[in-house]
Motif scaffolding. Structure first.
Motif, PDB file in Angstrom:
ATOM      1  N   ASP A  79      -7.723 -36.032   3.614  1.00  0.00           N
ATOM      2  CA  ASP A  79      -6.676 -35.220   2.994  1.00  0.00           C
ATOM      3  C   ASP A  79      -7.242 -34.047   2.190  1.00  0.00           C
ATOM      4  O   ASP A  79      -6.567 -33.462   1.367  1.00  0.00           O
ATOM      5  N   LYS A  80      -8.488 -33.649   2.473  1.00  0.00           N
ATOM      6  CA  LYS A  80      -9.136 -32.578   1.716  1.00  0.00           C
ATOM      7  C   LYS A  80      -8.402 -31.242   1.815  1.00  0.00           C
ATOM      8  O   LYS A  80      -8.396 -30.475   0.870  1.00  0.00           O
ATOM      9  N   VAL A  81      -7.829 -30.954   2.965  1.00  0.00           N
ATOM     10  CA  VAL A  81      -7.087 -29.697   3.131  1.00  0.00           C
ATOM     11  C   VAL A  81      -5.622 -30.016   3.453  1.00  0.00           C
ATOM     12  O   VAL A  81      -5.049 -29.520   4.405  1.00  0.00           O
ATOM     13  N   GLU A  82      -5.055 -30.840   2.597  1.00  0.00           N
ATOM     14  CA  GLU A  82      -3.703 -31.343   2.804  1.00  0.00           C
ATOM     15  C   GLU A  82      -2.679 -30.224   2.980  1.00  0.00           C
ATOM     16  O   GLU A  82      -1.782 -30.320   3.806  1.00  0.00           O
ATOM     17  N   GLU A  83      -2.807 -29.150   2.226  1.00  0.00           N
ATOM     18  CA  GLU A  83      -1.875 -28.029   2.339  1.00  0.00           C
ATOM     19  C   GLU A  83      -1.873 -27.473   3.766  1.00  0.00           C
ATOM     20  O   GLU A  83      -0.826 -27.143   4.321  1.00  0.00           O
ATOM     21  N   ALA A  84      -3.049 -27.383   4.375  1.00  0.00           N
ATOM     22  CA  ALA A  84      -3.165 -26.889   5.755  1.00  0.00           C
ATOM     23  C   ALA A  84      -2.505 -27.854   6.729  1.00  0.00           C
ATOM     24  O   ALA A  84      -1.859 -27.436   7.697  1.00  0.00           O
ATOM     25  N   HIS A  85      -2.638 -29.148   6.491  1.00  0.00           N
ATOM     26  CA  HIS A  85      -2.015 -30.152   7.358  1.00  0.00           C
ATOM     27  C   HIS A  85      -0.496 -30.048   7.274  1.00  0.00           C
ATOM     28  O   HIS A  85       0.199 -30.113   8.298  1.00  0.00           O
ATOM     29  N   ILE A  86       0.016 -29.891   6.070  1.00  0.00           N
ATOM     30  CA  ILE A  86       1.463 -29.767   5.880  1.00  0.00           C
ATOM     31  C   ILE A  86       1.970 -28.498   6.567  1.00  0.00           C
ATOM     32  O   ILE A  86       2.992 -28.525   7.259  1.00  0.00           O
ATOM     33  N   ALA A  87       1.258 -27.391   6.403  1.00  0.00           N
ATOM     34  CA  ALA A  87       1.663 -26.135   7.047  1.00  0.00           C
ATOM     35  C   ALA A  87       1.676 -26.298   8.571  1.00  0.00           C
ATOM     36  O   ALA A  87       2.596 -25.819   9.244  1.00  0.00           O
ATOM     37  N   GLN A  88       0.670 -26.972   9.113  1.00  0.00           N
ATOM     38  CA  GLN A  88       0.611 -27.187  10.561  1.00  0.00           C
ATOM     39  C   GLN A  88       1.824 -27.964  11.053  1.00  0.00           C
ATOM     40  O   GLN A  88       2.463 -27.565  12.025  1.00  0.00           O
ATOM     41  N   VAL A  89       2.180 -29.051  10.382  1.00  0.00           N
ATOM     42  CA  VAL A  89       3.332 -29.819  10.859  1.00  0.00           C
ATOM     43  C   VAL A  89       4.650 -29.106  10.565  1.00  0.00           C
ATOM     44  O   VAL A  89       5.604 -29.255  11.326  1.00  0.00           O
ATOM     45  N   LYS A  90       4.701 -28.296   9.515  1.00  0.00           N
ATOM     46  CA  LYS A  90       5.901 -27.476   9.283  1.00  0.00           C
ATOM     47  C   LYS A  90       6.081 -26.501  10.450  1.00  0.00           C
ATOM     48  O   LYS A  90       7.204 -26.242  10.890  1.00  0.00           O
ATOM     49  N   TYR A  91       4.977 -25.979  10.962  1.00  0.00           N
ATOM     50  CA  TYR A  91       5.035 -25.097  12.126  1.00  0.00           C
ATOM     51  C   TYR A  91       5.570 -25.866  13.336  1.00  0.00           C
ATOM     52  O   TYR A  91       6.384 -25.340  14.094  1.00  0.00           O
ATOM     53  N   TYR A  92       5.110 -27.101  13.519  1.00  0.00           N
ATOM     54  CA  TYR A  92       5.651 -27.946  14.592  1.00  0.00           C
ATOM     55  C   TYR A  92       7.158 -28.136  14.419  1.00  0.00           C
ATOM     56  O   TYR A  92       7.926 -28.008  15.373  1.00  0.00           O
ATOM     57  N   LEU A  93       7.579 -28.458  13.201  1.00  0.00           N
ATOM     58  CA  LEU A  93       9.006 -28.685  12.936  1.00  0.00           C
ATOM     59  C   LEU A  93       9.815 -27.417  13.199  1.00  0.00           C
ATOM     60  O   LEU A  93      10.915 -27.476  13.753  1.00  0.00           O
ATOM     61  N   ILE A 108       2.135 -37.348   8.510  1.00  0.00           N
ATOM     62  CA  ILE A 108       0.704 -37.081   8.594  1.00  0.00           C
ATOM     63  C   ILE A 108       0.014 -38.376   8.201  1.00  0.00           C
ATOM     64  O   ILE A 108       0.260 -38.923   7.125  1.00  0.00           O
ATOM     65  N   GLU A 109      -0.843 -38.849   9.099  1.00  0.00           N
ATOM     66  CA  GLU A 109      -1.513 -40.134   8.873  1.00  0.00           C
ATOM     67  C   GLU A 109      -3.000 -39.920   8.651  1.00  0.00           C
ATOM     68  O   GLU A 109      -3.638 -39.163   9.387  1.00  0.00           O
ATOM     69  N   TYR A 110      -3.509 -40.579   7.619  1.00  0.00           N
ATOM     70  CA  TYR A 110      -4.921 -40.538   7.278  1.00  0.00           C
ATOM     71  C   TYR A 110      -5.471 -41.961   7.412  1.00  0.00           C
ATOM     72  O   TYR A 110      -5.540 -42.694   6.428  1.00  0.00           O
ATOM     73  N   PRO A 111      -5.834 -42.386   8.638  1.00  0.00           N
ATOM     74  CA  PRO A 111      -6.220 -43.780   8.847  1.00  0.00           C
ATOM     75  C   PRO A 111      -7.412 -44.237   8.013  1.00  0.00           C
ATOM     76  O   PRO A 111      -7.419 -45.383   7.547  1.00  0.00           O
ATOM     77  N   LYS A 112      -8.396 -43.375   7.795  1.00  0.00           N
ATOM     78  CA  LYS A 112      -9.552 -43.783   6.991  1.00  0.00           C
ATOM     79  C   LYS A 112      -9.161 -44.064   5.547  1.00  0.00           C
ATOM     80  O   LYS A 112      -9.768 -44.900   4.882  1.00  0.00           O
ATOM     81  N   LEU A 113      -8.145 -43.376   5.063  1.00  0.00           N
ATOM     82  CA  LEU A 113      -7.683 -43.556   3.685  1.00  0.00           C
ATOM     83  C   LEU A 113      -6.554 -44.584   3.598  1.00  0.00           C
ATOM     84  O   LEU A 113      -6.128 -44.940   2.499  1.00  0.00           O
ATOM     85  N   ARG A 114      -6.062 -44.973   4.770  1.00  0.00           N
ATOM     86  CA  ARG A 114      -4.896 -45.870   4.862  1.00  0.00           C
ATOM     87  C   ARG A 114      -3.707 -45.294   4.091  1.00  0.00           C
ATOM     88  O   ARG A 114      -3.037 -45.978   3.321  1.00  0.00           O
ATOM     89  N   HIS A 150     -16.994 -18.877   0.182  1.00  0.00           N
ATOM     90  CA  HIS A 150     -17.852 -19.490  -0.843  1.00  0.00           C
ATOM     91  C   HIS A 150     -17.112 -20.615  -1.567  1.00  0.00           C
ATOM     92  O   HIS A 150     -16.970 -20.624  -2.781  1.00  0.00           O
ATOM     93  N   SER A 151     -16.647 -21.564  -0.801  1.00  0.00           N
ATOM     94  CA  SER A 151     -15.896 -22.698  -1.331  1.00  0.00           C
ATOM     95  C   SER A 151     -16.646 -23.996  -1.040  1.00  0.00           C
ATOM     96  O   SER A 151     -17.512 -24.045  -0.158  1.00  0.00           O
ATOM     97  N   ARG A 152     -16.293 -25.049  -1.738  1.00  0.00           N
ATOM     98  CA  ARG A 152     -16.914 -26.360  -1.495  1.00  0.00           C
ATOM     99  C   ARG A 152     -16.668 -26.827  -0.063  1.00  0.00           C
ATOM    100  O   ARG A 152     -17.499 -27.505   0.519  1.00  0.00           O
ATOM    101  N   ILE A 153     -15.526 -26.452   0.497  1.00  0.00           N
ATOM    102  CA  ILE A 153     -15.181 -26.882   1.848  1.00  0.00           C
ATOM    103  C   ILE A 153     -16.123 -26.272   2.897  1.00  0.00           C
ATOM    104  O   ILE A 153     -16.277 -26.808   3.987  1.00  0.00           O
ATOM    105  N   CYS A 154     -16.777 -25.180   2.544  1.00  0.00           N
ATOM    106  CA  CYS A 154     -17.689 -24.507   3.492  1.00  0.00           C
ATOM    107  C   CYS A 154     -18.801 -25.446   3.968  1.00  0.00           C
ATOM    108  O   CYS A 154     -19.230 -25.374   5.120  1.00  0.00           O
ATOM    109  N   ARG A 155     -19.280 -26.320   3.093  1.00  0.00           N
ATOM    110  CA  ARG A 155     -20.403 -27.192   3.441  1.00  0.00           C
ATOM    111  C   ARG A 155     -20.103 -28.116   4.608  1.00  0.00           C
ATOM    112  O   ARG A 155     -20.998 -28.500   5.339  1.00  0.00           O
ATOM    113  N   SER A 156     -18.842 -28.479   4.808  1.00  0.00           N
ATOM    114  CA  SER A 156     -18.495 -29.383   5.907  1.00  0.00           C
ATOM    115  C   SER A 156     -17.844 -28.652   7.082  1.00  0.00           C
ATOM    116  O   SER A 156     -17.380 -29.281   8.024  1.00  0.00           O
ATOM    117  N   CYS A 157     -17.859 -27.326   7.033  1.00  0.00           N
ATOM    118  CA  CYS A 157     -17.225 -26.519   8.074  1.00  0.00           C
ATOM    119  C   CYS A 157     -18.146 -26.367   9.279  1.00  0.00           C
ATOM    120  O   CYS A 157     -19.366 -26.199   9.129  1.00  0.00           O
TER     121      CYS A 157
END
Length: 167
Positions: A79-93, A108-114, A150-157
């Motif tokens: 759920d690190k970029v939850e806002e992006a996930h919500i926007a994506q499904v809003k686009y689907y809707l 939106i399901e996050y199985p690793k986080l249950r 230059h964000s923390r998220i860049c390291r896992s991109c």
């Protein structure tokens, strides 16, 4: 320009990644993080493909759609970029509503986080989606790639090595 759900997601993550992706510079195939997310999506709910329908409409591909309940199921790694996930499904809707489905919703399901998050269509969402589409077109139409985030998220991109090659 045909805007798709990936563009909407990336708009909320990184303008640079959006621009690179749109211009055909793709790094996802070299990313262990992307591979892990794909594996989670494919293995977390093994019976899902029998229960739900894959749906393609107006350039949108929804992997798991429950037509009886009118619910989109979207699986994400974290759920690190939850806002992006919500926007994506809003686009689907938005796409479903434009194709005659009156009250669609999403989970939106996050199985690793249950964890799971229910996303409902709300007043004002149509305007938000149209604004996002306009912004995607504006960014992707630029001649030059947007600057580094230059964000923390860049390291896992998956674009990390590409973006920081000269630093």
């Amino acid at each position: 320009m045909l805007v798709n759900a990936t563009h909407i997601n990336l708009l909320h993550v990184c303008y640079r990644e959006l621009w690179l992706h749109y211009h055909g510079i793709r790094m996802e195939q070299t990313s262990a993080t992307v591979a892990e997310g794909k594996l989670i999506g494919e293995t977390s709910y093994p019976d899902r493909s029998q229960k739900y329908t894959e749906l393609a409409l107006d350039g949108v591909k929804i992997d798991f759609y429950d037509p009886k309940e009118q619910v989109v199921h979207e699986v994400k790694k974290s759920d690190k970029v939850e806002e992006a996930h919500i926007a994506q499904v809003k686009y689907y809707l938005h796409t479903l509503k434009n194709n005659g489905i009156d009250n669609p919703s999403a989970i939106i399901e996050y199985p690793k986080l249950r964890q799971r998050q229910i996303v409902e269509w709300e007043d004002g969402d149509a305007r938000k989606v149209e604004t996002w589409k306009e912004k995607v077109i504006e960014i992707c139409s630029q001649e030059k790639c947007p600057p580094l985030l230059h964000s923390r998220i860049c390291r896992s991109c998956s674009y990390f090595d590409f973006c920081y090659a000269e630093e």
